[in-house]
Design a protein around this motif. Structure first.
Motif, mmCIF file in Angstrom:
data_model
loop_
_atom_site.group_PDB
_atom_site.id
_atom_site.type_symbol
_atom_site.label_atom_id
_atom_site.label_comp_id
_atom_site.label_asym_id
_atom_site.label_seq_id
_atom_site.Cartn_x
_atom_site.Cartn_y
_atom_site.Cartn_z
ATOM 1 N N LEU A 17 0.771 -1.246 -0.120
ATOM 2 C CA LEU A 17 -0.023 0.110 0.002
ATOM 3 C C LEU A 17 0.710 1.143 0.091
ATOM 4 C CD1 LEU A 17 -3.105 0.497 0.239
ATOM 5 C CD2 LEU A 17 -2.846 0.894 2.282
ATOM 6 N N ARG A 18 1.975 1.212 0.808
ATOM 7 C CA ARG A 18 2.854 2.316 0.890
ATOM 8 C C ARG A 18 3.489 2.554 -0.416
ATOM 9 N NH1 ARG A 18 8.387 1.915 0.893
ATOM 10 N NH2 ARG A 18 8.072 -0.177 1.637
ATOM 11 N N ILE A 19 4.120 1.464 -1.112
ATOM 12 C CA ILE A 19 4.664 1.538 -2.318
ATOM 13 C C ILE A 19 3.907 2.228 -3.467
ATOM 14 C CG2 ILE A 19 5.732 0.242 -4.268
ATOM 15 C CD1 ILE A 19 6.758 -1.679 -1.918
ATOM 16 N N SER A 20 2.439 1.806 -3.270
ATOM 17 C CA SER A 20 1.641 2.354 -4.626
ATOM 18 C C SER A 20 1.697 4.034 -4.496
ATOM 19 C CB SER A 20 0.267 1.708 -4.309
ATOM 20 O OG SER A 20 -0.133 2.397 -3.027
ATOM 21 N N LEU A 21 1.832 4.627 -3.207
ATOM 22 C CA LEU A 21 2.071 5.751 -3.467
ATOM 23 C C LEU A 21 3.490 6.505 -3.609
ATOM 24 C CD1 LEU A 21 -0.289 6.816 -0.158
ATOM 25 C CD2 LEU A 21 -0.830 7.350 -2.709
ATOM 26 N N GLU A 22 3.824 6.266 -4.757
ATOM 27 C CA GLU A 22 5.450 6.388 -5.136
ATOM 28 C C GLU A 22 5.868 7.959 -4.958
ATOM 29 O OE1 GLU A 22 4.383 6.796 -9.916
ATOM 30 O OE2 GLU A 22 5.068 4.725 -9.196
ATOM 31 N N ARG A 23 5.076 8.891 -4.945
ATOM 32 C CA ARG A 23 5.647 10.192 -5.000
ATOM 33 C C ARG A 23 5.723 10.546 -3.386
ATOM 34 N NH1 ARG A 23 1.858 14.326 -6.637
ATOM 35 N NH2 ARG A 23 3.758 15.577 -6.733
ATOM 36 N N TRP A 24 5.219 9.550 -2.565
ATOM 37 C CA TRP A 24 5.435 9.991 -0.965
ATOM 38 C C TRP A 24 6.790 9.121 -0.631
ATOM 39 C CZ3 TRP A 24 1.556 12.117 2.600
ATOM 40 C CH2 TRP A 24 0.330 12.493 1.793
ATOM 41 N N ASP A 25 7.323 9.743 0.473
ATOM 42 C CA ASP A 25 8.695 9.295 1.228
ATOM 43 C C ASP A 25 8.048 8.882 2.490
ATOM 44 O OD1 ASP A 25 10.739 8.632 2.404
ATOM 45 O OD2 ASP A 25 11.745 10.418 2.275
ATOM 46 N N GLN A 26 7.623 7.671 2.655
ATOM 47 C CA GLN A 26 6.805 7.191 3.854
ATOM 48 C C GLN A 26 7.316 5.769 4.161
ATOM 49 O OE1 GLN A 26 2.661 7.218 3.151
ATOM 50 N NE2 GLN A 26 3.079 6.304 0.993
ATOM 51 N N SER A 27 6.891 5.367 5.493
ATOM 52 C CA SER A 27 7.127 4.177 6.193
ATOM 53 C C SER A 27 5.922 3.934 6.897
ATOM 54 C CB SER A 27 8.228 4.013 6.980
ATOM 55 O OG SER A 27 8.182 4.816 8.208
ATOM 56 N N TYR A 28 5.405 2.417 7.061
ATOM 57 C CA TYR A 28 4.343 2.081 7.843
ATOM 58 C C TYR A 28 4.858 0.822 8.814
ATOM 59 C CZ TYR A 28 1.039 3.965 4.098
ATOM 60 O OH TYR A 28 0.488 4.814 3.283
ATOM 61 N N LEU A 64 6.918 11.998 4.685
ATOM 62 C CA LEU A 64 6.769 13.177 3.973
ATOM 63 C C LEU A 64 5.777 13.377 2.697
ATOM 64 C CD1 LEU A 64 10.528 14.021 3.707
ATOM 65 C CD2 LEU A 64 9.089 14.724 5.427
ATOM 66 N N THR A 65 5.209 14.518 2.509
ATOM 67 C CA THR A 65 4.429 14.712 1.440
ATOM 68 C C THR A 65 5.038 14.766 0.082
ATOM 69 O OG1 THR A 65 4.290 16.964 1.596
ATOM 70 C CG2 THR A 65 2.591 15.627 2.609
ATOM 71 N N PRO A 66 4.764 14.491 -1.003
ATOM 72 C CA PRO A 66 5.370 14.850 -2.460
ATOM 73 C C PRO A 66 6.129 16.447 -2.263
ATOM 74 C CG PRO A 66 3.496 13.870 -2.995
ATOM 75 C CD PRO A 66 3.425 14.037 -1.404
ATOM 76 N N LYS A 67 7.431 16.414 -2.749
ATOM 77 C CA LYS A 67 8.247 17.739 -2.571
ATOM 78 C C LYS A 67 7.269 18.664 -3.087
ATOM 79 C CE LYS A 67 12.785 19.542 -3.794
ATOM 80 N NZ LYS A 67 13.889 19.287 -4.608
ATOM 81 N N GLY A 68 7.259 20.006 -2.133
ATOM 82 C CA GLY A 68 6.684 21.062 -2.446
ATOM 83 C C GLY A 68 5.332 21.237 -2.368
ATOM 84 N N THR A 69 4.653 20.256 -1.387
ATOM 85 C CA THR A 69 3.214 20.125 -1.346
ATOM 86 C C THR A 69 2.931 20.087 0.083
ATOM 87 O OG1 THR A 69 3.112 17.951 -1.186
ATOM 88 C CG2 THR A 69 3.120 18.678 -3.459
#
Length: 326
Positions: A17-28, A64-69
């Motif tokens: 699920l995390r990987i599908s949001l590829e623009r986000w730098d995140q961990s679960y 983090l949200t996508p850069k600049g957002t």
């Protein structure tokens, strides 16, 4: 004109699920609840992202949200204690994640959140237009805004309208793009108006210190994975009393100290098994993370993730999720 982008994801693995949001730098991390199941419906148009995300177990999101957002989250479903930046939140609060600032959310079982991200500059321009004030000051230090029942209902209706229209098959792609772009503008106006409210919450100094303590303990545990640490050892290293340590975890995570640290280590075991299987023995990875009694380790692992360690290893090659472009 930029085309409307959409996809849907369903998964039995929170990493996917995390990987599908590829623009986000995140961990679960999974903290409780048994077998995971979650999903999301995602759309993007111009510099707006809108999606719903949901899961059935207790999950800790950091990232983090996508850069600049700037990101906004509106809870839809909560069935237990939830935390954002260490503080409880309710279904009528709009969560704010600033550009470049880490979000830290613990979502309950059966949790659902509607999310909007928008470029920071576009948001600031909209705030300046609506308020006539310095826009950066409107957002400064806000991490959540309290909404009236009416405002929350209107916002949820607009989120639903956008996602429903985006995945509807009764209009052509061009018409859908125009309709969703217009609704996105309306949603942004609603969110910007909510940000202009004075009824908002700032983190207290005490809470900030407690969150720092929780992070330091996590780093300590991760730096000494195979070391058996008693609460007194951690307190001595951190220079705090046992009461202060337990209070920090209770307030910031809603989970007691021992359960949280056990879940932290079990998540690390799971991550390594997924990367290294089948070229590693389960007992070796468990031992590396301080689990010396295999029977107890296996029981704790299954209680947390709803599957045995061997099942995790065996499912590495299986496709357990689907990202479906629409």
């Amino acid at each position: 004109m930029q085309k409307l982008q959409t996809f849907q994801c369903r998964s039995h693995d929170f990493d996917e699920l995390r990987i599908s949001l590829e623009r986000w730098d995140q961990s679960y991390r999974q903290l409780n609840g048994g077998a995971f199941y979650g999903g999301l419906n995602y759309i993007a148009i111009d510099d707006l992202e809108v999606f719903d995300i949901r899961w059935g177990t207790v999950i800790n999101y950091r990232g983090l949200t996508p850069k600049g957002t700037v990101g906004f989250g509106l809870p839809v479903s909560i069935s237990g204690e939830t935390r954002y930046l260490g503080r409880p939140f309710t279904i009528n609060e709009l969560l704010i994640q600033h550009s470049g600032s880490e979000g830290d959310l613990i979502g309950s079982q059966n949790f659902k959140l509607w999310v909007l991200t928008v470029s920071e500059q576009r948001l600031l321009n909209r705030l300046a237009h609506l308020s006539g004030k310095e826009p950066s000051q409107i957002l400064a230090k806000k991490s959540k805004v309290y909404l009236t029942d009416k405002m929350a209902t209107i916002l949820r209706a607009k989120f639903y309208q956008i996602l429903h229209r985006s995945f509807s098959s009764d209009i052509n792609e061009f018409a859908a793009t125009l309709a969703v772009r217009k609704m996105g503008e309306e949603l942004l106006d609603l969110v910007a108006n909510a940000c202009c409210r004075e009824d908002f919450s700032k983190p207290t100094l005490r809470l900030s210190r407690q969150r720092q303590l929780v992070r330091k303990v996590e780093e300590y545990i991760l730096n000494y994975p195979d070391k058996t640490l008693r609460t007194s050892d951690i307190c001595q290293y951190m220079g705090v009393s046992e009461r202060s340590l337990r209070d920090a975890f209770a307030h910031c995570t809603g989970i007691n100290l021992s359960s949280y640290l056990r879940a932290l280590r079990l998540n690390q075991v799971r991550a390594e098994l997924k990367i290294l299987a089948p070229h590693v023995l389960i007992r070796d990875v468990a031992f590396d993370w301080g689990f010396t009694h295999m029977g107890q380790f296996s029981a704790d692992y299954k209680r947390l993730f709803g599957e045995t360690p061997s099942r995790t290893c065996g499912s590495v090659k299986l496709k357990s999720f689907a990202v479906i472009p629409v």
